[in-house]
Design an enzyme around this catalytic site. Structure first.
Site, PDB file in Angstrom:
ATOM      1  N   GLU A 269       0.834  -1.215   0.000  1.00  0.00           N
ATOM      2  CA  GLU A 269       0.000   0.000   0.000  1.00  0.00           C
ATOM      3  C   GLU A 269       0.862   1.256   0.000  1.00  0.00           C
ATOM      4  OE1 GLU A 269      -2.940  -0.398  -0.858  1.00  0.00           O
ATOM      5  OE2 GLU A 269      -3.141  -2.531  -0.395  1.00  0.00           O
ATOM      6  N   HIS A 272       1.385   2.202  -3.565  1.00  0.00           N
ATOM      7  CA  HIS A 272       0.260   2.959  -4.128  1.00  0.00           C
ATOM      8  C   HIS A 272       0.292   4.393  -3.607  1.00  0.00           C
ATOM      9  CE1 HIS A 272      -1.749  -0.266  -6.239  1.00  0.00           C
ATOM     10  NE2 HIS A 272      -1.869  -1.018  -5.154  1.00  0.00           N
TER      11      HIS A 272
HETATM   12 ZN    ZN Z   1      -2.426  -3.068  -5.198  1.00  0.00          ZN
END
Ligand code: ZN
Length: 500
Positions: A269, A272
């Site tokens: 994450e 991202h």
């Molecule tokens: Zn992902």
């Protein structure tokens, strides 16, 4: 120049309208984040109403005639501008988004949203009871709506192209199929060769006290570039990252005492989050102010999770710390054994638990089945059987029940068809970009061993993140690596790492 001057008020006005849409989306993302992270369960129905109203407002504004008129006035300017300039990209992306929104009637968009909510609730129950029959009418309904959605656009070479275009601009079904054929042909024997090479990894089952897991994740994220000023982490059952606006990056993770998934999922994450964080601030409140596609996004989450987080250098830096955090479980386990265990190849039934080598096959079978479902070659009633047969062929496993088979993912319930391929394209792209970074930044493994992650992060920001949506995905890959999306470097990486 005269055209530029004449067009300036139109461009200013377009920017203002797009900024308002971006602000409404900011609010929409906060509502979504809140409903997944902190809202009391009983608030769901009221929240659905509030979200529906906000979504309708965004849609009305996004498809409005004013945007169309402004884009028409700006067409001459667009032809004069340097195509790679932020202004040209803004007009190009605004036109693309406007045309796609306009193509779908409001009542169909509303029906899609409504039936998703109902299908997800049904999927939840069906998964818990492994009852495919209970989910079947919802899947049929979602497919019927998707066919109507496809019918809103001009015919494409393959109707699946239209769905792919929502997530991966310019990507076609034929290209995905060719890339996946190449992957399948080499992944199946690779995994076959690794089978039975099992090492003891019982220490990866913990117990890992939750507070200590939080501490481990915090140390890693801070070394990667996380700061409390602009980031936060919360807990959710299904981790995700969200970036409502400038200076506001939100990660979520899930802690489980019996494994260290939270550590890898935090790094995923982070990838991202750092992509969104790295977008040039001057692109904020425009349609250019986010990552360029799902695959490029996933390439970055996979970079930080796998190429960094499972590397030898990373563990040379962090393993002693991790041992100190969990002395009872891994205090006596040597680093080499630990790194080997976190990189073990073990065909499994569940996509989200899959290792690097087997992950692609989970995606390939979903891509094949959703194409067959959409074009009618496969009937919904036959999906479990087709699923199970392919898991046997590709992974050599028997599926004991539909909860661990066709019902495991939420995507089809939401109506996300054409999305799965972007996960695997992301893996492919991650290695292409990584190779280029290694050439430019030097010995990354040695840098990681010293706890230095900023050189990689800054390189990625400069070459990938800061551009936001200025370049369509494959053009970005071409600019960074000099070539289009290509499976070869990724396969060479996997074969080098896991081959005999
Ligand atoms: Zn992902």
């Amino acid at each position: 120049l005269t055209v530029v001057e004449a067009a300036t008020p139109a461009l200013d006005r377009l920017r203002a309208v797009l900024a308002e849409i971006a602000d409404l989306r900011h609010a929409e993302q906060i509502l979504d984040w809140d409903s997944r992270v902190s809202m009391p369960h009983a608030g769901a129905e009221a929240r659905a109403d509030a979200t529906a109203t906000l979504t309708r407002m965004i849609h009305e504004r996004a498809v409005g005639d004013e945007v169309g008129e402004l884009l028409e006035q700006l067409a001459p300017l667009e032809r004069e501008l340097e195509p790679a300039s932020a202004e040209a990209a803004l007009i190009r992306v605004a036109r693309r988004d406007w045309e796609r929104y306009r193509s779908v009637p409001g009542d169909l968009a509303a029906e899609l949203a409504h039936s998703s909510a109902i299908a997800v609730a049904a999927w939840d129950v069906a998964k818990a009871t492994s009852d495919f029959a209970g989910f079947r009418p919802h899947l049929e309904r979602q497919l019927e709506l998707k066919r109507r959605y496809i019918g809103c656009f001009p015919p494409a070479e393959d109707e699946y192209d239209i769905l792919l275009e929502d997530w991966e601009e310019g990507m076609t079904t034929a290209r995905v199929a060719a890339i996946f054929d190449e992957l399948r042909a080499r992944l199946v024997p690779l995994i076959e060769g690794v089978r039975g090479r099992d090492a003891d990894d019982s220490f990866l089952r913990g117990p890992f006290p939750l507070a200590a897991q939080k501490e481990a994740s915090r140390r890693v994220l801070e070394a990667f570039g996380y700061s409390g000023e602009e980031w936060r982490v919360d807990e959710t059952p299904h981790p995700f990252a969200s970036n409502p606006g400038l200076g506001d990056v939100r990660l979520t993770t899930h802690y489980d005492e019996t494994n260290l998934h939270s550590l890898f999922s935090s790094m995923h994450e982070f990838g991202h989050g750092v992509y969104e964080w790295g977008v040039a601030p001057e692109l904020a409140r425009t349609p250019l102010g986010s990552g360029t596609s799902s695959a490029i996004h996933e390439s970055q989450s996979r970079t930080w999770e796998n190429l960094v987080g499972r590397s030898d250098g990373f563990w040379r830096w962090f393993y002693a710390d991790l041992q100190a955090i969990f002395p009872d479980v891994i205090g006596e386990v040597e680093r080499e054994r630990f790194v080997a265990a976190t990189n073990a190849v073990r065909p499994g039934l569940i996509r989200i638990d899959a290792d690097e080598a087997t992950y692609g096959l989970h995606i390939i079978l979903r891509f094949e089945l959703e194409r067959e479902l959409l074009d009618g070659r496969l009937a919904v009633v036959d999906v479990p059987e087709a699923w199970n047969a392919r898991v046997r062929d590709y992974l050599g496993l028997d599926v004991p029940d539909d909860a661990r088979g066709v019902l495991q993912d939420m995507h089809w319930a939401i109506g996300l068809f054409g999305y799965f391929p972007t996960y695997q394209l992301g893996n492919v792209v991650s290695v292409q970009i990584w190779r280029r970074a290694q050439e430019d930044v030097g010995d990354l493994d040695e840098q990681f061993a010293r706890g230095e992650f900023a050189p990689l992060r800054e390189w990625l920001t400069e070459h990938v993140y800061r551009h936001g949506r200025i370049y369509p995905p494959e053009e970005l890959v071409r600019r960074v690596t000099g070539e289009g999306i290509d499976a070869e470097p990724y396969l060479a990486y996997l074969e080098g790492k896991f081959g005999s």
